[in-house]
Design a protein around this motif. Structure first.
Motif, PDB file in Angstrom:
ATOM      1  N   LEU A 145      47.131  59.445  71.248  1.00 57.51           N
ATOM      2  CA  LEU A 145      47.452  60.764  71.765  1.00 57.51           C
ATOM      3  C   LEU A 145      46.478  61.040  72.903  1.00 57.51           C
ATOM      4  O   LEU A 145      45.260  60.977  72.712  1.00 57.51           O
ATOM      5  CB  LEU A 145      47.324  61.845  70.686  1.00 57.51           C
ATOM      6  CG  LEU A 145      47.901  63.198  71.089  1.00 57.51           C
ATOM      7  CD1 LEU A 145      49.418  63.107  71.219  1.00 57.51           C
ATOM      8  CD2 LEU A 145      47.533  64.269  70.093  1.00 57.51           C
ATOM      9  N   ALA A 146      47.016  61.287  74.083  1.00 60.45           N
ATOM     10  CA  ALA A 146      46.195  61.652  75.234  1.00 60.45           C
ATOM     11  C   ALA A 146      46.148  63.173  75.277  1.00 60.45           C
ATOM     12  O   ALA A 146      47.180  63.828  75.189  1.00 60.45           O
ATOM     13  CB  ALA A 146      46.805  61.095  76.513  1.00 60.45           C
ATOM     14  N   ILE A 147      44.947  63.727  75.368  1.00 55.68           N
ATOM     15  CA  ILE A 147      44.768  65.177  75.398  1.00 55.68           C
ATOM     16  C   ILE A 147      43.979  65.523  76.648  1.00 55.68           C
ATOM     17  O   ILE A 147      42.841  65.084  76.816  1.00 55.68           O
ATOM     18  CB  ILE A 147      44.017  65.689  74.154  1.00 55.68           C
ATOM     19  CG1 ILE A 147      44.704  65.236  72.870  1.00 55.68           C
ATOM     20  CG2 ILE A 147      43.896  67.220  74.200  1.00 55.68           C
ATOM     21  CD1 ILE A 147      43.890  65.500  71.612  1.00 55.68           C
ATOM     22  N   ASN A 148      44.597  66.294  77.541  1.00 55.76           N
ATOM     23  CA  ASN A 148      43.937  66.703  78.767  1.00 55.76           C
ATOM     24  C   ASN A 148      43.085  67.926  78.485  1.00 55.76           C
ATOM     25  O   ASN A 148      43.580  68.957  78.059  1.00 55.76           O
ATOM     26  CB  ASN A 148      44.978  66.994  79.846  1.00 55.76           C
ATOM     27  CG  ASN A 148      44.339  67.272  81.173  1.00 55.76           C
ATOM     28  OD1 ASN A 148      44.014  68.410  81.447  1.00 55.76           O
ATOM     29  ND2 ASN A 148      44.155  66.248  81.974  1.00 55.76           N
ATOM     30  N   VAL A 149      41.772  67.779  78.702  1.00 54.28           N
ATOM     31  CA  VAL A 149      40.817  68.861  78.476  1.00 54.28           C
ATOM     32  C   VAL A 149      40.060  69.043  79.789  1.00 54.28           C
ATOM     33  O   VAL A 149      39.164  68.260  80.102  1.00 54.28           O
ATOM     34  CB  VAL A 149      39.838  68.521  77.330  1.00 54.28           C
ATOM     35  CG1 VAL A 149      38.878  69.662  77.089  1.00 54.28           C
ATOM     36  CG2 VAL A 149      40.584  68.156  76.066  1.00 54.28           C
ATOM     37  N   ASP A 192      42.992  58.409  68.375  1.00 57.61           N
ATOM     38  CA  ASP A 192      43.825  57.929  67.278  1.00 57.61           C
ATOM     39  C   ASP A 192      44.059  59.129  66.358  1.00 57.61           C
ATOM     40  O   ASP A 192      43.525  60.221  66.610  1.00 57.61           O
ATOM     41  CB  ASP A 192      43.153  56.747  66.562  1.00 57.61           C
ATOM     42  CG  ASP A 192      41.829  57.100  65.906  1.00 57.61           C
ATOM     43  OD1 ASP A 192      41.474  58.301  65.822  1.00 57.61           O
ATOM     44  OD2 ASP A 192      41.135  56.174  65.468  1.00 57.61           O
ATOM     45  N   PRO A 193      44.872  58.998  65.298  1.00 50.18           N
ATOM     46  CA  PRO A 193      45.144  60.160  64.445  1.00 50.18           C
ATOM     47  C   PRO A 193      43.883  60.838  63.899  1.00 50.18           C
ATOM     48  O   PRO A 193      43.800  62.075  63.888  1.00 50.18           O
ATOM     49  CB  PRO A 193      46.004  59.577  63.318  1.00 50.18           C
ATOM     50  CG  PRO A 193      46.728  58.448  63.983  1.00 50.18           C
ATOM     51  CD  PRO A 193      45.709  57.850  64.926  1.00 50.18           C
ATOM     52  N   ASP A 194      42.888  60.074  63.465  1.00 52.12           N
ATOM     53  CA  ASP A 194      41.651  60.690  62.968  1.00 52.12           C
ATOM     54  C   ASP A 194      40.917  61.426  64.079  1.00 52.12           C
ATOM     55  O   ASP A 194      40.346  62.497  63.860  1.00 52.12           O
ATOM     56  CB  ASP A 194      40.727  59.637  62.342  1.00 52.12           C
ATOM     57  CG  ASP A 194      41.243  59.120  61.008  1.00 52.12           C
ATOM     58  OD1 ASP A 194      42.042  59.832  60.362  1.00 52.12           O
ATOM     59  OD2 ASP A 194      40.837  58.000  60.628  1.00 52.12           O
ATOM     60  N   GLY A 195      40.903  60.873  65.276  1.00 50.96           N
ATOM     61  CA  GLY A 195      40.270  61.525  66.416  1.00 50.96           C
ATOM     62  C   GLY A 195      40.957  62.834  66.774  1.00 50.96           C
ATOM     63  O   GLY A 195      40.303  63.811  67.129  1.00 50.96           O
ATOM     64  N   VAL A 196      42.300  62.854  66.692  1.00 52.89           N
ATOM     65  CA  VAL A 196      43.043  64.096  66.959  1.00 52.89           C
ATOM     66  C   VAL A 196      42.646  65.158  65.949  1.00 52.89           C
ATOM     67  O   VAL A 196      42.382  66.317  66.304  1.00 52.89           O
ATOM     68  CB  VAL A 196      44.570  63.864  66.917  1.00 52.89           C
ATOM     69  CG1 VAL A 196      45.323  65.185  67.029  1.00 52.89           C
ATOM     70  CG2 VAL A 196      45.001  62.902  68.014  1.00 52.89           C
ATOM     71  N   ARG A 197      42.562  64.774  64.685  1.00 56.07           N
ATOM     72  CA  ARG A 197      42.192  65.745  63.645  1.00 56.07           C
ATOM     73  C   ARG A 197      40.766  66.262  63.845  1.00 56.07           C
ATOM     74  O   ARG A 197      40.486  67.448  63.669  1.00 56.07           O
ATOM     75  CB  ARG A 197      42.395  65.141  62.271  1.00 56.07           C
ATOM     76  CG  ARG A 197      43.884  64.982  61.959  1.00 56.07           C
ATOM     77  CD  ARG A 197      44.158  64.462  60.554  1.00 56.07           C
ATOM     78  NE  ARG A 197      45.583  64.291  60.382  1.00 56.07           N
ATOM     79  CZ  ARG A 197      46.236  63.150  60.563  1.00 56.07           C
ATOM     80  NH1 ARG A 197      45.580  62.055  60.915  1.00 56.07           N
ATOM     81  NH2 ARG A 197      47.544  63.087  60.387  1.00 56.07           N
ATOM     82  N   SER A 198      39.851  65.397  64.235  1.00 64.73           N
ATOM     83  CA  SER A 198      38.485  65.836  64.534  1.00 64.73           C
ATOM     84  C   SER A 198      38.488  66.819  65.705  1.00 64.73           C
ATOM     85  O   SER A 198      37.795  67.841  65.676  1.00 64.73           O
ATOM     86  CB  SER A 198      37.593  64.647  64.878  1.00 64.73           C
ATOM     87  OG  SER A 198      37.407  63.827  63.759  1.00 64.73           O
ATOM     88  N   PHE A 199      39.272  66.514  66.723  1.00 60.90           N
ATOM     89  CA  PHE A 199      39.364  67.384  67.885  1.00 60.90           C
ATOM     90  C   PHE A 199      39.940  68.749  67.502  1.00 60.90           C
ATOM     91  O   PHE A 199      39.397  69.786  67.885  1.00 60.90           O
ATOM     92  CB  PHE A 199      40.237  66.733  68.971  1.00 60.90           C
ATOM     93  CG  PHE A 199      40.455  67.605  70.162  1.00 60.90           C
ATOM     94  CD1 PHE A 199      39.461  67.782  71.119  1.00 60.90           C
ATOM     95  CD2 PHE A 199      41.663  68.263  70.338  1.00 60.90           C
ATOM     96  CE1 PHE A 199      39.667  68.596  72.220  1.00 60.90           C
ATOM     97  CE2 PHE A 199      41.879  69.078  71.437  1.00 60.90           C
ATOM     98  CZ  PHE A 199      40.874  69.241  72.380  1.00 60.90           C
ATOM     99  N   THR A 200      41.034  68.766  66.735  1.00 54.90           N
ATOM    100  CA  THR A 200      41.639  70.050  66.365  1.00 54.90           C
ATOM    101  C   THR A 200      40.710  70.859  65.459  1.00 54.90           C
ATOM    102  O   THR A 200      40.669  72.084  65.559  1.00 54.90           O
ATOM    103  CB  THR A 200      43.022  69.876  65.713  1.00 54.90           C
ATOM    104  OG1 THR A 200      42.914  69.042  64.563  1.00 54.90           O
ATOM    105  CG2 THR A 200      44.017  69.281  66.697  1.00 54.90           C
ATOM    106  N   ASN A 201      39.942  70.190  64.594  1.00 61.86           N
ATOM    107  CA  ASN A 201      38.952  70.914  63.774  1.00 61.86           C
ATOM    108  C   ASN A 201      37.891  71.562  64.655  1.00 61.86           C
ATOM    109  O   ASN A 201      37.476  72.700  64.412  1.00 61.86           O
ATOM    110  CB  ASN A 201      38.298  69.981  62.757  1.00 61.86           C
ATOM    111  CG  ASN A 201      39.231  69.629  61.617  1.00 61.86           C
ATOM    112  OD1 ASN A 201      40.156  70.373  61.302  1.00 61.86           O
ATOM    113  ND2 ASN A 201      39.000  68.479  61.004  1.00 61.86           N
ATOM    114  N   LEU A 202      37.453  70.850  65.674  1.00 58.47           N
ATOM    115  CA  LEU A 202      36.473  71.391  66.610  1.00 58.47           C
ATOM    116  C   LEU A 202      37.047  72.597  67.358  1.00 58.47           C
ATOM    117  O   LEU A 202      36.382  73.624  67.502  1.00 58.47           O
ATOM    118  CB  LEU A 202      36.039  70.312  67.607  1.00 58.47           C
ATOM    119  CG  LEU A 202      35.070  70.746  68.703  1.00 58.47           C
ATOM    120  CD1 LEU A 202      33.721  71.121  68.109  1.00 58.47           C
ATOM    121  CD2 LEU A 202      34.926  69.651  69.726  1.00 58.47           C
ATOM    122  N   VAL A 203      38.295  72.491  67.810  1.00 62.68           N
ATOM    123  CA  VAL A 203      38.928  73.601  68.531  1.00 62.68           C
ATOM    124  C   VAL A 203      39.084  74.812  67.614  1.00 62.68           C
ATOM    125  O   VAL A 203      38.820  75.950  68.009  1.00 62.68           O
ATOM    126  CB  VAL A 203      40.281  73.166  69.130  1.00 62.68           C
ATOM    127  CG1 VAL A 203      41.060  74.361  69.665  1.00 62.68           C
ATOM    128  CG2 VAL A 203      40.069  72.129  70.228  1.00 62.68           C
TER     129      VAL A 203
END
Length: 126
Positions: free
Chosen positions: A81-85, A93-104
């Motif tokens: 998943l590419a996320i433009n910030v 990867d899926p775990d990285g996305v979940r870490s990112f959304t938890n941070l947000v």
């Protein structure tokens, strides 16, 4: 001065069509001309959060599924998943996305606290 014809060797980029498998989630390619096989990237549809600003609408946290199966520098064995910030794009990867959304989410809690503080400051300034 020589009367012999001069020669030079010039490297040419030879192009030919390359048929590749395209995943069902890929929305096509912005440019159907890739110079090399590692340049091929599959991208899914973009999703963004949108907000109306005084100067007009803006989108942020744009994300899409991406896969560069032949990437030379960073071949991706699986789609990411590419996320433009801002000016950066995260590849998660899926775990990285979940870490990112938890941070947000945690940061949104901080923004809510700042909104409460702003209400207090505005109330005291009147």
């Amino acid at each position: 001065m020589s009367t012999e014809p001069r020669t030079v060797t010039v490297n040419l980029l030879v192009t030919k069509p390359l048929e590749i498998e395209e995943p069902d989630w890929c929305v096509g390619h912005r440019d159907d001309h890739a110079q090399f096989r590692p340049d091929l990237t599959h991208n899914g549809p973009e999703v963004s959060a949108r907000i109306d600003l005084r100067r007009g609408p803006a989108k942020f946290l744009t994300a899409w599924i991406s896969h560069a199966p032949y990437g030379e520098l960073a071949p991706e064995p699986q789609p990411i998943l590419a996320i433009n910030v801002g000016a950066d794009t995260l590849s998660c990867d899926p775990d990285g996305v979940r870490s990112f959304t938890n941070l947000v989410r945690a940061h949104c809690d901080v923004l809510d606290q700042l909104a409460t503080e702003l209400e207090r400051v505005r109330g005291g300034a009147q």
